[in-house]
Design a protein around this motif. Structure first.
Motif, PDB file in Angstrom:
ATOM      1  N   LYS A  12       0.821  -1.217   0.000  1.00  0.00           N
ATOM      2  CA  LYS A  12       0.000   0.000   0.000  1.00  0.00           C
ATOM      3  C   LYS A  12       0.853   1.265   0.000  1.00  0.00           C
ATOM      4  O   LYS A  12       0.507   2.266  -0.616  1.00  0.00           O
ATOM      5  N   GLN A  13       1.993   1.231   0.672  1.00  0.00           N
ATOM      6  CA  GLN A  13       2.874   2.399   0.710  1.00  0.00           C
ATOM      7  C   GLN A  13       3.471   2.679  -0.662  1.00  0.00           C
ATOM      8  O   GLN A  13       3.615   3.839  -1.052  1.00  0.00           O
ATOM      9  N   ARG A  16       0.882   4.466  -2.629  1.00  0.00           N
ATOM     10  CA  ARG A  16       0.812   5.865  -2.210  1.00  0.00           C
ATOM     11  C   ARG A  16       1.961   6.669  -2.814  1.00  0.00           C
ATOM     12  O   ARG A  16       1.770   7.781  -3.295  1.00  0.00           O
ATOM     13  N   ASN A  17       3.175   6.100  -2.807  1.00  0.00           N
ATOM     14  CA  ASN A  17       4.323   6.788  -3.391  1.00  0.00           C
ATOM     15  C   ASN A  17       4.134   7.013  -4.887  1.00  0.00           C
ATOM     16  O   ASN A  17       4.460   8.081  -5.405  1.00  0.00           O
ATOM     17  N   ASP A  20       1.613   9.823  -5.372  1.00  0.00           N
ATOM     18  CA  ASP A  20       2.237  11.115  -5.071  1.00  0.00           C
ATOM     19  C   ASP A  20       3.144  11.573  -6.201  1.00  0.00           C
ATOM     20  O   ASP A  20       3.145  12.750  -6.575  1.00  0.00           O
ATOM     21  N   GLU A  40      -6.313  10.344  -6.688  1.00  0.00           N
ATOM     22  CA  GLU A  40      -6.532  10.231  -5.250  1.00  0.00           C
ATOM     23  C   GLU A  40      -6.557   8.763  -4.882  1.00  0.00           C
ATOM     24  O   GLU A  40      -7.011   7.924  -5.660  1.00  0.00           O
ATOM     25  N   GLN A  41      -6.080   8.465  -3.669  1.00  0.00           N
ATOM     26  CA  GLN A  41      -6.048   7.091  -3.193  1.00  0.00           C
ATOM     27  C   GLN A  41      -6.919   6.940  -1.967  1.00  0.00           C
ATOM     28  O   GLN A  41      -6.872   7.757  -1.061  1.00  0.00           O
ATOM     29  N   ASN A  42      -7.715   5.865  -1.954  1.00  0.00           N
ATOM     30  CA  ASN A  42      -8.506   5.505  -0.792  1.00  0.00           C
ATOM     31  C   ASN A  42      -8.303   4.007  -0.583  1.00  0.00           C
ATOM     32  O   ASN A  42      -8.957   3.202  -1.227  1.00  0.00           O
ATOM     33  N   ASP A  43      -7.362   3.655   0.284  1.00  0.00           N
ATOM     34  CA  ASP A  43      -6.992   2.273   0.546  1.00  0.00           C
ATOM     35  C   ASP A  43      -6.487   1.623  -0.747  1.00  0.00           C
ATOM     36  O   ASP A  43      -5.474   2.044  -1.275  1.00  0.00           O
ATOM     37  N   LEU A  46      -8.158   3.691  -6.390  1.00  0.00           N
ATOM     38  CA  LEU A  46      -7.596   4.924  -6.923  1.00  0.00           C
ATOM     39  C   LEU A  46      -8.668   5.613  -7.754  1.00  0.00           C
ATOM     40  O   LEU A  46      -9.457   4.954  -8.431  1.00  0.00           O
TER      41      LEU A  46
END
Length: 161
Positions: A12-13, A16-17, A20, A40-43, A46
């Motif tokens: 998940k990280q 997110r990276n 970003d 945008e990310q939600n868990d 996307l």
């Protein structure tokens, strides 16, 4: 008895990276100046936003490039339909698939049983556990699954002797 688990996981990280980095690149690119293109990310979901479908496609291409650079397999992406939101702006939902779904798990078990290798495969939730008498047979099973299943990235975890 030696065993291992067949799973499908995505960090998940790392997602997110990648998101970003995508947002940073879109804000810096000249062809996106003044546009509302972003992600945008939600868990594990996307959402891609853009002014029109062409720019949405470009944002998707950037997302695929970022995922590839971060070594996230893009076969785990499940694209939703393009929706129109206010005015002529569009958005698209993309789901990151994690876990081995029951249909794929049944296909993996069938592949292993049809191979006549002396191993047992069982479905345990979203994981397929394979047990066998010898380590060599389990390694053959891993190679068989790697070549036989290509629609989803699979990882082989918890290899125990």
């Amino acid at each position: 008895m030696p065993s291992f688990d067949i799973v499908s996981e995505v960090d998940k990280q790392e997602i997110r990276n990648a998101v970003d980095q995508l947002n940073k690149e879109v804000s810096a690119r000249f062809d996106f100046k003044g546009s509302d293109a972003r992600a945008e990310q939600n868990d594990y979901e996307l959402y891609l936003f853009a002014d029109d479908e062409f720019k949405l496609g470009q944002v998707m291409d950037i997302l695929v490039a970022r995922f590839t650079k971060r070594e996230i397999d893009v076969r785990c992406l499940d694209k939703g339909s393009v929706e129109k939101i206010s005015g002529n702006k569009v958005k698209q939902k993309i789901t990151v698939k994690t876990g081995v779904e029951s249909d794929l798990a049944k296909k993996i078990v069938k592949l292993i049983k049809d191979s006549k290798l002396k191993v047992q495969a069982s479905i345990q939730g979203d994981v397929v556990r394979v047990t066998g008498a010898k380590r060599d047979i389990l390694q053959e099973t891993i190679q068989l699954v790697k070549t036989g299943i290509t629609e989803l990235p699979l990882q082989f975890r918890n290899f125990r002797d």
